[in-house]
Write a protein that holds these residues in place. Structure first.
Motif, PDB file in Angstrom:
ATOM      1  N   GLU A  85       0.837  -1.207   0.000  1.00  0.00           N
ATOM      2  CA  GLU A  85       0.000   0.000   0.000  1.00  0.00           C
ATOM      3  C   GLU A  85       0.867   1.250   0.000  1.00  0.00           C
ATOM      4  O   GLU A  85       0.568   2.229  -0.700  1.00  0.00           O
ATOM      5  CB  GLU A  85      -0.919  -0.009   1.221  1.00  0.00           C
ATOM      6  CG  GLU A  85      -1.912   1.140   1.276  1.00  0.00           C
ATOM      7  CD  GLU A  85      -2.957   1.090   0.181  1.00  0.00           C
ATOM      8  OE1 GLU A  85      -3.499   2.169  -0.162  1.00  0.00           O
ATOM      9  OE2 GLU A  85      -3.226  -0.003  -0.336  1.00  0.00           O
ATOM     10  N   ALA A  88       2.415   1.699  -3.506  1.00  0.00           N
ATOM     11  CA  ALA A  88       1.444   2.279  -4.433  1.00  0.00           C
ATOM     12  C   ALA A  88       1.187   3.744  -4.111  1.00  0.00           C
ATOM     13  O   ALA A  88       1.050   4.584  -5.019  1.00  0.00           O
ATOM     14  CB  ALA A  88       0.130   1.484  -4.374  1.00  0.00           C
ATOM     15  N   GLY A  89       1.136   4.060  -2.811  1.00  0.00           N
ATOM     16  CA  GLY A  89       0.921   5.454  -2.408  1.00  0.00           C
ATOM     17  C   GLY A  89       2.069   6.356  -2.798  1.00  0.00           C
ATOM     18  O   GLY A  89       1.859   7.483  -3.263  1.00  0.00           O
ATOM     19  N   VAL A  91       4.263   5.964  -5.291  1.00  0.00           N
ATOM     20  CA  VAL A  91       4.350   6.215  -6.729  1.00  0.00           C
ATOM     21  C   VAL A  91       3.190   7.092  -7.188  1.00  0.00           C
ATOM     22  O   VAL A  91       3.335   7.899  -8.117  1.00  0.00           O
ATOM     23  CB  VAL A  91       4.406   4.886  -7.523  1.00  0.00           C
ATOM     24  CG1 VAL A  91       3.060   4.178  -7.561  1.00  0.00           C
ATOM     25  CG2 VAL A  91       4.915   5.130  -8.938  1.00  0.00           C
ATOM     26  N   SER A  92       2.029   6.992  -6.523  1.00  0.00           N
ATOM     27  CA  SER A  92       0.906   7.875  -6.861  1.00  0.00           C
ATOM     28  C   SER A  92       1.262   9.320  -6.542  1.00  0.00           C
ATOM     29  O   SER A  92       1.022  10.229  -7.347  1.00  0.00           O
ATOM     30  CB  SER A  92      -0.350   7.457  -6.076  1.00  0.00           C
ATOM     31  OG  SER A  92      -0.781   6.166  -6.451  1.00  0.00           O
ATOM     32  N   ASP A  93       1.853   9.529  -5.360  1.00  0.00           N
ATOM     33  CA  ASP A  93       2.281  10.882  -4.979  1.00  0.00           C
ATOM     34  C   ASP A  93       3.307  11.426  -5.966  1.00  0.00           C
ATOM     35  O   ASP A  93       3.272  12.603  -6.347  1.00  0.00           O
ATOM     36  CB  ASP A  93       2.883  10.877  -3.566  1.00  0.00           C
ATOM     37  CG  ASP A  93       1.846  10.601  -2.490  1.00  0.00           C
ATOM     38  OD1 ASP A  93       0.645  10.752  -2.771  1.00  0.00           O
ATOM     39  OD2 ASP A  93       2.254  10.227  -1.365  1.00  0.00           O
ATOM     40  N   LYS A  94       4.219  10.546  -6.396  1.00  0.00           N
ATOM     41  CA  LYS A  94       5.270  10.953  -7.330  1.00  0.00           C
ATOM     42  C   LYS A  94       4.677  11.369  -8.675  1.00  0.00           C
ATOM     43  O   LYS A  94       5.088  12.377  -9.261  1.00  0.00           O
ATOM     44  CB  LYS A  94       6.267   9.808  -7.525  1.00  0.00           C
ATOM     45  CG  LYS A  94       7.442  10.165  -8.420  1.00  0.00           C
ATOM     46  CD  LYS A  94       8.299   8.945  -8.719  1.00  0.00           C
ATOM     47  CE  LYS A  94       8.949   8.397  -7.470  1.00  0.00           C
ATOM     48  NZ  LYS A  94       9.823   7.226  -7.773  1.00  0.00           N
ATOM     49  N   MET A  95       3.719  10.603  -9.174  1.00  0.00           N
ATOM     50  CA  MET A  95       3.107  10.925 -10.456  1.00  0.00           C
ATOM     51  C   MET A  95       2.361  12.262 -10.412  1.00  0.00           C
ATOM     52  O   MET A  95       2.417  13.054 -11.361  1.00  0.00           O
ATOM     53  CB  MET A  95       2.151   9.812 -10.891  1.00  0.00           C
ATOM     54  CG  MET A  95       2.826   8.523 -11.315  1.00  0.00           C
ATOM     55  SD  MET A  95       3.951   8.732 -12.742  1.00  0.00           S
ATOM     56  CE  MET A  95       5.541   8.906 -11.905  1.00  0.00           C
ATOM     57  N   ILE A  96       1.687  12.513  -9.303  1.00  0.00           N
ATOM     58  CA  ILE A  96       0.993  13.799  -9.161  1.00  0.00           C
ATOM     59  C   ILE A  96       2.014  14.933  -9.081  1.00  0.00           C
ATOM     60  O   ILE A  96       1.858  15.980  -9.718  1.00  0.00           O
ATOM     61  CB  ILE A  96       0.095  13.786  -7.900  1.00  0.00           C
ATOM     62  CG1 ILE A  96      -1.076  12.828  -8.128  1.00  0.00           C
ATOM     63  CG2 ILE A  96      -0.417  15.195  -7.579  1.00  0.00           C
ATOM     64  CD1 ILE A  96      -1.927  12.601  -6.893  1.00  0.00           C
ATOM     65  N   HIS A  99       3.563  15.734 -12.487  1.00  0.00           N
ATOM     66  CA  HIS A  99       2.647  16.181 -13.533  1.00  0.00           C
ATOM     67  C   HIS A  99       1.848  17.400 -13.076  1.00  0.00           C
ATOM     68  O   HIS A  99       0.616  17.381 -13.080  1.00  0.00           O
ATOM     69  CB  HIS A  99       1.687  15.051 -13.938  1.00  0.00           C
ATOM     70  CG  HIS A  99       2.339  13.906 -14.628  1.00  0.00           C
ATOM     71  ND1 HIS A  99       3.009  12.917 -13.938  1.00  0.00           N
ATOM     72  CD2 HIS A  99       2.441  13.599 -15.952  1.00  0.00           C
ATOM     73  CE1 HIS A  99       3.487  12.041 -14.810  1.00  0.00           C
ATOM     74  NE2 HIS A  99       3.165  12.431 -16.038  1.00  0.00           N
TER      75      HIS A  99
END
Length: 266
Positions: A85, A88-89, A91-96, A99
């Motif tokens: 978890e 996944a959290g 890499v989600s923070d990184k993508m936001i 971008h």
């Protein structure tokens, strides 16, 4: 277990495999270092499925690669470091974060502007993590050597350590080839030959960067081309009732040229 989302099901399966006593003996004895080669292998198999445009195989290979992430995450969870978890959290923070033109007010509206913004954000991230301030800091040691050479030269180029144009690389490439020839003529030991051949390959990786060509992709393409031509040559001799190892080199060369001619004509 069947009623669960597949990702939760996969996490439960890995937990069971890693459960002491009742789990899988092989899975239980693994660690990050022992699993790492499989992770790299699975990534290459994903790339191979893409190169062959085999989408069914791609689905399966992506699953195998996902399993590697789940495996590493489970081992980290057991040691109290992080879990899936959190992976996944993160890499989600990184993508936001990377971008801002999508999730913020950056305003980058072309691929070129996005690339500049992306590199700037990555540089900021490296600055917070790296232990030294070298322009080369953070280039993963475990990368395939050819890819790492290209990335190291790209980092050096960002601070101006590069040729002005691709044609200038050939001068240095000629020098490196001359040095390799000299070592061969002198009957040098394998260590010296390895050193000089490495210089040649590093210069070729620089040339690839300046031509905006991925050296790993280029070499994989040539590997596929060589294999296809070699197999076709083998088949031609086999059709004539001959084994390749019983043929003369000049015969193989002539057949190779014939295979290339058919390939070019098509």
């Amino acid at each position: 277990m069947k009623d669960k989302r597949n990702i939760d099901r996969l996490l439960d399966i890995m937990a069971q495999l890693r459960t002491p006593v009742s789990g899988c003996p092989w899975d239980l004895e693994q660690n990050f270092a022992s699993i790492a080669p499989y992770t790299i292998e699975e990534a290459y198999e994903v790339a191979d499925a893409i190169a062959r445009n085999d989408l069914t195989e791609l689905r399966d290979e992506l699953g195998d690669l996902l399993l590697q992430v789940v495996f590493h995450s489970r081992m980290a969870e057991e040691e109290g470091h992080f879990d899936f978890e959190q992976v996944a959290g993160a890499v989600s923070d990184k993508m936001i974060r990377r971008h801002p033109h999508v999730f913020g007010a950056d305003g980058s509206d072309t691929p070129e502007k996005v690339k500049i913004s992306w590199e700037a954000i990555k540089a900021e991230e490296r600055a917070t993590k790296q232990q030294d301030d070298s322009a080369l800091s953070g280039v993963a040691v475990a990368l395939p050597a050819l890819s790492r050479a290209e990335k190291l030269s790209k980092r050096a180029a960002r601070v101006g350590f590069t040729w002005a144009e691709a044609s200038q690389v050939f001068r240095d490439l000629d020098e490196e080839l001359d040095e390799l020839r000299a070592e061969i003529d002198a009957g040098s030991n394998p260590d010296r030959l390895e050193d000089e051949l490495g210089d040649v390959l590093f210069t070729v990786a620089n040339l690839a960067r300046m031509l905006d060509v991925d050296p790993e992709k280029a070499l994989r393409r040539t590997n596929r081309k060589f294999e296809m031509r070699f197999r076709a040559m083998e088949q031609k001799f086999k059709d004539g009732g001959r084994d390749l190892k019983d043929c003369r080199l000049d015969e193989m060369d002539a057949c190779w040229d014939s295979v290339k001619g058919v390939e070019n004509a098509s």
